[in-house]
Design an enzyme around this catalytic site. Structure first.
Site, PDB file in Angstrom:
ATOM      1  N   HIS A  24       0.850  -1.186   0.000  1.00  0.00           N
ATOM      2  CA  HIS A  24       0.000   0.000   0.000  1.00  0.00           C
ATOM      3  C   HIS A  24       0.894   1.247   0.000  1.00  0.00           C
ATOM      4  O   HIS A  24       2.055   1.184   0.426  1.00  0.00           O
ATOM      5  CB  HIS A  24      -0.892   0.007   1.246  1.00  0.00           C
ATOM      6  CG  HIS A  24      -2.068  -0.928   1.161  1.00  0.00           C
ATOM      7  ND1 HIS A  24      -3.094  -0.926   2.075  1.00  0.00           N
ATOM      8  CD2 HIS A  24      -2.389  -1.885   0.255  1.00  0.00           C
ATOM      9  CE1 HIS A  24      -3.986  -1.839   1.744  1.00  0.00           C
ATOM     10  NE2 HIS A  24      -3.582  -2.446   0.649  1.00  0.00           N
ATOM     11  N   GLU A  83       1.017   3.847   1.918  1.00  0.00           N
ATOM     12  CA  GLU A  83       1.537   4.247   3.223  1.00  0.00           C
ATOM     13  C   GLU A  83       2.742   3.396   3.622  1.00  0.00           C
ATOM     14  O   GLU A  83       3.733   3.894   4.167  1.00  0.00           O
ATOM     15  CB  GLU A  83       0.468   4.081   4.321  1.00  0.00           C
ATOM     16  CG  GLU A  83      -0.784   4.921   4.118  1.00  0.00           C
ATOM     17  CD  GLU A  83      -1.885   4.166   3.393  1.00  0.00           C
ATOM     18  OE1 GLU A  83      -1.585   3.463   2.397  1.00  0.00           O
ATOM     19  OE2 GLU A  83      -3.046   4.293   3.795  1.00  0.00           O
ATOM     20  N   CYS A  87      -6.228   1.812   5.787  1.00  0.00           N
ATOM     21  CA  CYS A  87      -6.795   0.554   6.273  1.00  0.00           C
ATOM     22  C   CYS A  87      -6.139   0.259   7.627  1.00  0.00           C
ATOM     23  O   CYS A  87      -5.206   0.942   8.044  1.00  0.00           O
ATOM     24  CB  CYS A  87      -6.548  -0.578   5.271  1.00  0.00           C
ATOM     25  SG  CYS A  87      -4.839  -1.172   5.264  1.00  0.00           S
ATOM     26  N   CYS A 117      -2.329  -0.351   7.615  1.00  0.00           N
ATOM     27  CA  CYS A 117      -1.520   0.874   7.488  1.00  0.00           C
ATOM     28  C   CYS A 117      -1.586   1.730   8.743  1.00  0.00           C
ATOM     29  O   CYS A 117      -0.569   2.270   9.181  1.00  0.00           O
ATOM     30  CB  CYS A 117      -1.962   1.657   6.258  1.00  0.00           C
ATOM     31  SG  CYS A 117      -1.520   0.799   4.728  1.00  0.00           S
TER      32      CYS A 117
END
Lengths: 142, 142
Positions: free
Chosen positions: B46, B48, B76, B79
């Site tokens: 992801h 992040e 999410c 993260c």
């Protein structure tokens, strides 16, 4: 769990908090890892995350379908959520982490019906898993 | 947020869900990333997480002290927990994720007093952040 414990011992030798993880698919280990947070200067480098990255690389797929993660310590929330992101089929952990474990803290995201993937988490008490951590921290303090 | 949006647009061009993130320390960008889950075959990739890895590498420290993460979409749980693991000082997100966002789902781990690090999370509505996602999924469906 024996193999995950060997990995945890490897972490301890490298002065990392001793946690080890393996990922199994069709009775074969397809990914493994041990905590490398200090050495790699990376907050994300927990045993489970490294094992997931290796298994994904092996399968050339971010979805780790029919894969089981075996880890020596109850996963933190980051790792439990990563296991969910990877669509794994279940986890087994050998010791509890009352202060940092996602499930111990009540964040049972793996059972949350609002999420798009759920899976079972089995605690299989394995005394060596907690013992290796206790020995590590006792040594650190002395 | 402008820079994070540029990264999200880069993700869209590579056929990845368009989310971008930057990490700022002392008014300087020290890490950045965009979602690369498909291309990298990695559930963890992801925006992040990639930004955290880059900032950690830059600082040669897994603790991202006095660092702020700016991301186009609500993180999410994986993260948000990773941001906590990295001891960051705060996050700003530009759009809500009612189905997958940790805070929207009620997992406000960043405010949990039982954890060893807490930080503020600011939602700053930035219409382009959600618009770019809507455009991406509309194109996918057509």
């Amino acid at each position: 769990m024996e193999h995950a414990l060997n990995l945890a011992e490897k972490a301890a030798l490298e002065d990392e908090v001793p946690v080890g993880a393996v990922i199994i698919q069709n009775e074969k280990i397809i990914g493994q890892g041990y905590n490398q947070r200090e050495k790699s200067h990376n907050a994300i480098a927990h045993a489970e995350i490294i094992a997931i990255q290796k298994a994904s690389h092996f399968l050339k797929n971010w979805r780790l379908i029919d894969c089981l993660l075996v880890v020596t310590l109850e996963p933190c929330l980051m790792c439990l959520a990563a296991i969910q992101q990877a669509r794994m089929s279940g986890i087994v952990y050998g010791s509890l982490d009352p202060k940092g474990g996602a499930i111990s803290l009540g964040y049972s995201i793996h059972e949350d019906k609002r999420t798009n993937h759920r899976f079972p988490a089995y605690f299989t008490e394995t005394p060596r898993c907690s013992q290796i951590l206790k020995e590590f921290f006792a040594k650190k303090r002395s």
